[in-house]
Design an enzyme around this catalytic site. Structure first.
Site, mmCIF file in Angstrom:
data_model
loop_
_atom_site.group_PDB
_atom_site.id
_atom_site.type_symbol
_atom_site.label_atom_id
_atom_site.label_comp_id
_atom_site.label_asym_id
_atom_site.label_seq_id
_atom_site.Cartn_x
_atom_site.Cartn_y
_atom_site.Cartn_z
ATOM 1 N N SER A 134 9.111 -29.835 -39.334
ATOM 2 C CA SER A 134 8.837 -29.064 -38.427
ATOM 3 C C SER A 134 8.998 -29.897 -37.163
ATOM 4 O O SER A 134 8.705 -31.310 -37.276
ATOM 5 C CB SER A 134 7.073 -29.194 -38.910
ATOM 6 O OG SER A 134 6.441 -28.561 -37.917
ATOM 7 N N TYR A 162 0.294 -33.466 -41.525
ATOM 8 C CA TYR A 162 1.668 -32.944 -41.673
ATOM 9 C C TYR A 162 2.083 -33.499 -41.007
ATOM 10 O O TYR A 162 2.901 -34.137 -41.767
ATOM 11 C CB TYR A 162 0.599 -31.419 -41.569
ATOM 12 C CG TYR A 162 1.522 -30.575 -41.690
ATOM 13 C CD1 TYR A 162 2.347 -30.064 -40.307
ATOM 14 C CD2 TYR A 162 2.061 -30.019 -42.749
ATOM 15 C CE1 TYR A 162 3.582 -29.219 -40.076
ATOM 16 C CE2 TYR A 162 3.114 -28.610 -42.253
ATOM 17 C CZ TYR A 162 4.018 -28.187 -40.918
ATOM 18 O OH TYR A 162 4.696 -27.547 -41.481
HETATM 19 N N1 LIG Z 1 5.376 -21.682 -40.912
HETATM 20 C C1 LIG Z 1 5.894 -21.642 -39.294
HETATM 21 O O1 LIG Z 1 6.053 -21.920 -37.641
HETATM 22 C C2 LIG Z 1 6.595 -23.601 -39.598
HETATM 23 C C3 LIG Z 1 6.736 -24.526 -38.559
HETATM 24 C C4 LIG Z 1 7.542 -25.506 -39.227
HETATM 25 C C5 LIG Z 1 7.569 -26.031 -40.279
HETATM 26 N N2 LIG Z 1 7.523 -24.619 -40.992
HETATM 27 C C6 LIG Z 1 6.945 -25.548 -42.989
HETATM 28 O O2 LIG Z 1 8.362 -24.390 -42.878
HETATM 29 C C7 LIG Z 1 8.383 -24.467 -44.999
HETATM 30 C C8 LIG Z 1 7.326 -23.759 -45.106
HETATM 31 O O3 LIG Z 1 5.758 -23.195 -44.835
HETATM 32 P P1 LIG Z 1 6.128 -21.671 -44.748
HETATM 33 O O4 LIG Z 1 5.850 -21.182 -42.917
HETATM 34 O O5 LIG Z 1 5.735 -20.850 -45.457
HETATM 35 O O6 LIG Z 1 4.457 -21.774 -45.461
HETATM 36 P P2 LIG Z 1 3.732 -20.944 -46.575
HETATM 37 O O7 LIG Z 1 3.518 -19.607 -46.373
HETATM 38 O O8 LIG Z 1 2.561 -21.499 -46.683
HETATM 39 O O9 LIG Z 1 4.243 -21.364 -47.361
HETATM 40 C C9 LIG Z 1 5.032 -23.061 -48.208
HETATM 41 C C10 LIG Z 1 5.482 -22.701 -49.601
HETATM 42 O O10 LIG Z 1 4.803 -24.275 -49.664
HETATM 43 C C11 LIG Z 1 4.718 -24.140 -51.350
HETATM 44 N N3 LIG Z 1 3.570 -25.001 -51.730
HETATM 45 C C12 LIG Z 1 2.939 -25.296 -50.635
HETATM 46 N N4 LIG Z 1 2.376 -26.236 -51.779
HETATM 47 C C13 LIG Z 1 2.790 -25.909 -53.188
HETATM 48 C C14 LIG Z 1 2.178 -26.855 -53.880
HETATM 49 N N5 LIG Z 1 1.630 -27.753 -54.147
HETATM 50 N N6 LIG Z 1 3.031 -26.795 -54.947
HETATM 51 C C15 LIG Z 1 4.573 -26.197 -54.757
HETATM 52 N N7 LIG Z 1 4.323 -24.963 -53.941
HETATM 53 C C16 LIG Z 1 3.487 -25.378 -52.800
HETATM 54 C C17 LIG Z 1 3.314 -22.728 -51.180
HETATM 55 O O11 LIG Z 1 3.620 -21.922 -52.895
HETATM 56 P P3 LIG Z 1 2.492 -20.771 -53.256
HETATM 57 O O12 LIG Z 1 3.530 -19.800 -52.500
HETATM 58 O O13 LIG Z 1 2.862 -21.074 -54.622
HETATM 59 O O14 LIG Z 1 1.771 -21.163 -52.250
HETATM 60 C C18 LIG Z 1 5.056 -21.599 -50.227
HETATM 61 O O15 LIG Z 1 6.160 -20.873 -51.543
HETATM 62 C C19 LIG Z 1 7.073 -26.040 -44.550
HETATM 63 O O16 LIG Z 1 7.469 -27.062 -45.241
HETATM 64 C C20 LIG Z 1 6.471 -25.887 -43.580
HETATM 65 O O17 LIG Z 1 5.454 -26.968 -43.102
HETATM 66 C C21 LIG Z 1 6.741 -23.896 -41.133
#
Ligand SMILES: NC(=O)c1ccc[n+]([C@@H]2O[C@H](COP(=O)([O-])OP(=O)(O)OC[C@H]3O[C@@H](n4cnc5c(N)ncnc54)[C@H](OP(=O)(O)O)[C@@H]3O)[C@@H](O)[C@H]2O)c1
Length: 277
Positions: A134, A162
């Site tokens: 990120s 984070y």
């Molecule tokens: N959204 C943004 O704007 C953004 C920006 C920069 C980086 N990111 C990165 O993109 C990636 C995906 O995040 P997202 O935006 O899709 O958020 P999200 O919708 O919250 O998805 C997070 C994913 O991580 C899984 N997860 C979290 N904790 C876990 C654990 N303890 N064990 C197993 N799985 C776990 C969740 O599983 P569950 O579905 O079971 O909860 C979900 O599949 C992350 O690395 C985040 O840091 C996102």
């Protein structure tokens, strides 16, 4: 995990998986409760009936070791790993193994899982590891004396912890790329952009910060969809244009500048050592 060689992802909902699944490659998904629905949806969308699901709580090092053991036993060759899982924790909480959760999920889980699968990647010959990072890493700081933030955990949505964990994640990408230089295994990091997902949690534990929730709900209308957010990780996993490329930070399917701290070779080595202990 394709054939006996595979693609492992725990990607945003099921956005990047169609890439592998559509290619009718044996794919393996690490997930939690929602995993089965995602696999069902993917199979329906792509007709791929060889998508495996492995349930794992990535905050648990014990679970990560079990996951790696199953993967190394089940698949002779792994070709692509997408370390996507990430989370923010408004309050300082520890995993049942006593590790601060932001560090456990965003840094130590991908670090441990990747290292436990390295021999499998090497056996596969050409393999690609992608860490979903990120741009928050730019605000990250590494204090090796207090990496678990026991001294101070700022109030809010957990952005500081984070950011630190994402910086740690990026530092290990650079260090591992250096260690894999003589192999055909590559590792890169990616900022997916601002994506309308569940990453920002606004609940009672975020106190007055939750007043921003309506703003986030509004913003979600204008930022990337999860499909769009998956574009660069899929590009890094599949595109011939980045064959052999390693140790870089990507945004919008192109190399981008990461923070100066993330490019410090001394900090990369010291953090690797601390994460290995
Ligand atoms: N959204 C943004 O704007 C953004 C920006 C920069 C980086 N990111 C990165 O993109 C990636 C995906 O995040 P997202 O935006 O899709 O958020 P999200 O919708 O919250 O998805 C997070 C994913 O991580 C899984 N997860 C979290 N904790 C876990 C654990 N303890 N064990 C197993 N799985 C776990 C969740 O599983 P569950 O579905 O079971 O909860 C979900 O599949 C992350 O690395 C985040 O840091 C996102």
């Amino acid at each position: 995990m394709r054939g006996d060689w595979g693609k492992l992802g725990d990607w945003q909902g099921n956005r990047s998986r169609p890439c592998a699944a559509r290619r009718r490659r044996r794919s393996c998904l690490q997930g939690r409760a929602k995993g089965e629905d995602v696999v069902r949806e993917l199979s329906e969308k792509t007709g791929n009936r060889t998508i495996d699901l492995l349930i794992c709580d990535l905050s648990s090092q014990r679970d990560v070791r079990c996951l790696a053991e199953i993967l190394n036993t089940k698949y002779k060759h792994l070709h692509v790993l997408i370390n996507n899982a990430g989370a923010m924790f408004p309050r300082r909480v520890e995993s049942f193994e006593g590790i601060e959760m932001s560090l456990a999920v965003n840094h130590l889980a991908p670090f441990l899982l990747t290292n436990l699968l390295l021999d499998n990647f090497r056996a596969a010959g050409k393999a690609r590891i992608i860490n979903v990072n990120s741009d928050a890493h730019e605000k990250g700081k590494i204090d090796l004396e207090d990496i678990q933030m026991q001294r101070h955990y700022p109030y809010g949505i957990g952005m500081r912890a984070y950011a630190n964990a994402k910086l740690a994640n990026l530092l290990t990408v650079c260090e591992l790329a250096r260690r894999l230089r003589s192999s055909d295994v590559t590792i890169n990091a990616v900022h997916p952009g601002y994506v309308a997902t569940n990453i920002l949690q606004f609940d009672a534990s975020t106190g007055p910060v939750r007043l921003f929730k309506p703003l986030w709900i509004l913003a979600k209308q204008f930022i990337l969809t999860p499909e769009q957010g998956a574009a660069t990780p899929v590009f890094l996993a599949c595109s011939p244009l980045v064959a052999g490329t390693s140790g870089l930070y990507f945004e919008r399917c192109a190399p981008a500048a990461s923070s100066a701290a993330s490019r410090d070779p001394n900090l990369q080595r010291r953090l690797w050592t601390s994460a290995s202990n």
